[in-house]
Scaffold this active site. Structure first.
Site, PDB file in Angstrom:
ATOM      1  N   HIS A 104      41.617  43.773  33.156  1.00 17.62           N
ATOM      2  CA  HIS A 104      40.153  43.734  33.285  1.00 17.62           C
ATOM      3  C   HIS A 104      39.401  44.658  32.324  1.00 17.62           C
ATOM      4  O   HIS A 104      38.223  44.455  32.075  1.00 17.62           O
ATOM      5  CB  HIS A 104      39.747  44.171  34.701  1.00 17.62           C
ATOM      6  CG  HIS A 104      40.183  43.251  35.789  1.00 17.62           C
ATOM      7  ND1 HIS A 104      41.491  42.898  35.990  1.00 17.62           N
ATOM      8  CD2 HIS A 104      39.467  42.619  36.754  1.00 17.62           C
ATOM      9  CE1 HIS A 104      41.572  42.093  37.042  1.00 17.62           C
ATOM     10  NE2 HIS A 104      40.364  41.905  37.510  1.00 17.62           N
ATOM     11  N   CYS A 133      49.519  40.325  33.153  1.00 17.60           N
ATOM     12  CA  CYS A 133      49.240  41.420  34.083  1.00 17.60           C
ATOM     13  C   CYS A 133      50.051  42.659  33.680  1.00 17.60           C
ATOM     14  O   CYS A 133      51.289  42.600  33.590  1.00 17.60           O
ATOM     15  CB  CYS A 133      49.653  40.967  35.478  1.00 17.60           C
ATOM     16  SG  CYS A 133      49.435  42.188  36.751  1.00 17.60           S
ATOM     17  N   GLU A 138      35.392  42.920  39.326  1.00 25.69           N
ATOM     18  CA  GLU A 138      35.448  41.639  40.039  1.00 25.69           C
ATOM     19  C   GLU A 138      34.219  41.425  40.904  1.00 25.69           C
ATOM     20  O   GLU A 138      33.897  40.297  41.262  1.00 25.69           O
ATOM     21  CB  GLU A 138      36.724  41.552  40.872  1.00 25.69           C
ATOM     22  CG  GLU A 138      37.929  41.419  39.972  1.00 25.69           C
ATOM     23  CD  GLU A 138      39.176  40.934  40.677  1.00 25.69           C
ATOM     24  OE1 GLU A 138      39.166  40.774  41.912  1.00 25.69           O
ATOM     25  OE2 GLU A 138      40.174  40.735  39.965  1.00 25.69           O
ATOM     26  N   ASP A 170      48.939  35.999  35.785  1.00 25.95           N
ATOM     27  CA  ASP A 170      48.323  37.267  36.174  1.00 25.95           C
ATOM     28  C   ASP A 170      48.305  37.353  37.696  1.00 25.95           C
ATOM     29  O   ASP A 170      48.364  36.334  38.386  1.00 25.95           O
ATOM     30  CB  ASP A 170      46.891  37.369  35.629  1.00 25.95           C
ATOM     31  CG  ASP A 170      46.237  38.702  35.981  1.00 25.95           C
ATOM     32  OD1 ASP A 170      46.932  39.738  35.921  1.00 25.95           O
ATOM     33  OD2 ASP A 170      45.054  38.717  36.350  1.00 25.95           O
ATOM     34  N   SER A 171      48.204  38.580  38.200  1.00 24.39           N
ATOM     35  CA  SER A 171      48.097  38.772  39.643  1.00 24.39           C
ATOM     36  C   SER A 171      46.860  38.053  40.191  1.00 24.39           C
ATOM     37  O   SER A 171      46.845  37.612  41.327  1.00 24.39           O
ATOM     38  CB  SER A 171      47.986  40.263  39.940  1.00 24.39           C
ATOM     39  OG  SER A 171      46.887  40.808  39.227  1.00 24.39           O
ATOM     40  N   CYS A 210      45.127  47.457  31.396  1.00 22.30           N
ATOM     41  CA  CYS A 210      44.888  46.619  32.569  1.00 22.30           C
ATOM     42  C   CYS A 210      44.063  45.417  32.116  1.00 22.30           C
ATOM     43  O   CYS A 210      43.168  45.556  31.268  1.00 22.30           O
ATOM     44  CB  CYS A 210      44.135  47.424  33.625  1.00 22.30           C
ATOM     45  SG  CYS A 210      43.629  46.453  35.057  1.00 22.30           S
TER      46      CYS A 210
HETATM   47  N1  DGL Z   1      46.189  42.379  36.521  1.00 24.11           N
HETATM   48  C1  DGL Z   1      46.350  43.753  36.919  1.00 24.11           C
HETATM   49  C2  DGL Z   1      46.801  44.586  35.719  1.00 24.11           C
HETATM   50  O1  DGL Z   1      46.631  44.215  34.571  1.00 24.11           O
HETATM   51  C3  DGL Z   1      45.097  44.320  37.526  1.00 24.11           C
HETATM   52  C4  DGL Z   1      44.763  43.714  38.868  1.00 24.11           C
HETATM   53  C5  DGL Z   1      45.797  44.045  39.934  1.00 24.11           C
HETATM   54  O2  DGL Z   1      45.917  45.216  40.333  1.00 24.11           O
HETATM   55  O3  DGL Z   1      46.460  43.116  40.381  1.00 24.11           O
HETATM   56  O4  DGL Z   1      47.320  45.659  35.894  1.00 24.11           O
END
Ligand code: DGL
Length: 265
Positions: free
Chosen positions: A186, A70, A154, A7-8, A184
């Site tokens: 989160h 992600c 977050e 993930d990012s 997304c």
């Molecule tokens: N992990 C990213 C997503 O699922 C959200 C956080 C980011 O913007 O890096 O799109």
């Protein structure tokens, strides 16, 4: 060999936890690029390059399969990684994303009009539209970017979420969607608040769709399943570790997480 989860940042810990619950026997290695997160407002080229580095790292760490948890990276980088990079660099490995399972689940539940809530990059990429239309070309799709939700979660700001969610979902409600993809990492944490704002709408949550989809994939691919070790191991790596990452990780994973910090070349 392990299952890698990329993930990012740390939002993918929600998916990671859900995978651990559903398929606890496997060895998992999580990689969150916290030094460079968020990806959600970055360009396609940057997201591709960061994702390529992260996936290469996980393969070098003996992952047989990498799940790009992600949505932004799945939308902007996955296809190119699978088609152009994987065959020449790691032909015996595989990469899966999170868009297709969510798209499949959405088309199986909708009466014809699907909403997508996601980061700005994911919305702009139109990747959800593409995947849904591949399955059912006649589907109506309405997308909405929700850039404030990741920083809100977050920073433990769920209690401030209602008016922000309302601002994002009001245009979707007006179009009459019957199903909404939470596109997304989160957003599963705001499932209840989003459902309260859209009580008639069916939510598609990736903490439910991804574990089911991986279980199904491994059943259909015994040759891949056979490469995976089953010692219940867990490793968590990030590219930057701060107190707020540690705190948010506890909230997202549901328990304390011991991180290793590393630098990507
Ligand atoms: N992990 C990213 C997503 O699922 C959200 C956080 C980011 O913007 O890096 O799109």
């Amino acid at each position: 060999m392990k299952i890698g989860v990329f993930d990012s940042g740390i939002g993918g810990l929600i998916i990671s936890h859900a995978l651990s619950d559903r398929l606890p026997e496997y060895d998992y290695m999580y990689f969150g690029d916290t030094a460079r997160a968020p990806y959600g407002n970055r360009s396609q080229e940057t997201i591709y390059e960061y994702s390529r580095q992260a996936v290469a790292f996980l393969f070098q760490q003996d992952c047989s399969l990498v799940i790009i948890a992600c949505n932004t990276a799945s939308a902007e980088a996955l296809r190119r990684l699978q088609q152009e990079w994987l065959p020449s660099h790691f032909p015996d490995r595989n990469i899966l994303g999170v868009l297709i399972p969510a798209a499949e689940s959405a088309v199986s539940k909708t009466h014809g009009h699907i909403g997508v809530l996601a980061t700005a990059s994911t919305v702009e990429s139109k990747a959800f539209e593409r995947e849904i239309h591949k399955l059912r070309p006649e589907m109506r799709i309405t997308q909405q970017a929700a850039p404030l939700l990741v920083p809100l979660i977050e920073n433990d700001g769920q209690r401030f979420a209602s008016p922000i969610i309302e601002a994002y979902v009001a245009p979707l409600r007006d179009t009459g969607i019957d199903t909404l993809v939470l596109g997304c990492t989160h957003y599963p944490l705001l499932k209840n608040e989003i459902q309260a704002a859209l009580p008639e709408v069916t939510l598609i949550c990736q903490d439910e769709t991804i574990p089911a989809s991986l279980a199904n994939y491994l059943e259909r691919h015994p040759e891949r399943q056979a490469t995976l070790s089953q010692n219940g191991g867990r490793r968590f790596c990030v590219t930057d570790l701060t107190r707020s990452v540690q705190q948010a990780a506890r909230m997202l994973y549901g328990q304390d997480v011991q991180f290793e910090v590393l630098t990507l070349e």
